[in-house]
Design an enzyme around this catalytic site. Structure first.
Site: not given
Length: 230
Positions: A25-26, A29
């Site tokens: 998820h990170e 980004h």
């Protein structure tokens, strides 16, 4: 299975899938931020799936482990990937894309895991379950649940969740700036949302707001599995 062994098994089948889901998820980004002009995460070595680079002692380890042990819904967070909005080519709209990339990556992982689960069940059809196949199945199932839950939870339009950054992109600048400034109180908002609001109002935010879309998406994932597994 005694209590200690059951606890270790629960942690093993929840913590590893969670760690991978929140790290991915990170990283999502960071990759999208770099694509749109901000290489901050890349320059700091954060565009890696090595969990050591992303682990938050509380959000990645302590809290999820505690939730797994008590049988509560599992969620957590990694160290946020740094994004400097002003370095993006089109800060307002590119930040919307950067914020949405995390939840979108979790949905993508959930779909991939559903495909793999369907193939796995197809491969073991007619075979007696073994500890290894059960362990693999539990990890896949939990990985799907975690990714769907993270995607929906992070799209809440409240700081510090990704949904707040998506919403900020659609607000007039006069409202967007003070709204984004609330990020500094993000952890407080999280505590209020999870602990105080249910006690004061009797409304469990997870059950009332998060679970309906989670259950709908899980139904879609289940259909994918069923089609492949036959």
């Amino acid at each position: 299975m005694d209590n200690l062994a059951e606890t270790i098994y629960t942690i093993a089948t929840w913590l590893v899938p969670l760690a991978f889901a929140i790290v991915f998820h990170e990283v999502a980004h960071g990759y999208v931020a770099r694509h749109y002009g901000d290489p901050t995460a890349a320059n700091l070595g954060r565009l890696t799936l090595n969990p050591v680079k992303h682990i938050d002692p509380i959000g990645t380890v302590a809290l999820p482990t505690f939730l797994a042990v008590i049988g509560a819904p599992i969620f957590g967070w990694a160290k946020p990937v740094p994004v400097i909005e002003q370095r993006l080519r089109n800060p307002r709209w590119d930040m919307v894309k950067v914020a949405a990339a995390g939840p979108a990556s979790n949905i993508a992982l959930g779909i991939i895991a559903s495909l793999v689960t369907g193939l796995f069940l197809l491969a073991v059809q007619g075979s007696a379950p073994t500890p290894v196949t059960q362990f693999l199945f539990d990890n896949l199932r939990n990985f799907i649940i975690i990714n769907v839950f993270l995607a929906v939870f992070n799209m809440l339009p409240l700081p510090p969740f990704d949904g707040s950054k998506v919403l900020a992109g659609f607000l007039p600048p006069a409202l967007a700036e003070p709204y984004k400034a609330l990020d500094r109180f993000g952890f407080l908002f999280l505590l209020l949302l999870i602990l105080l609001v249910p006690r004061v109002t009797g409304v469990n935010v997870v059950s009332a707001v998060i679970l309906p879309p989670v259950e709908w998406i899980m139904g879609v994932m289940g259909q994918i599995i069923a089609v492949i597994a036959g």
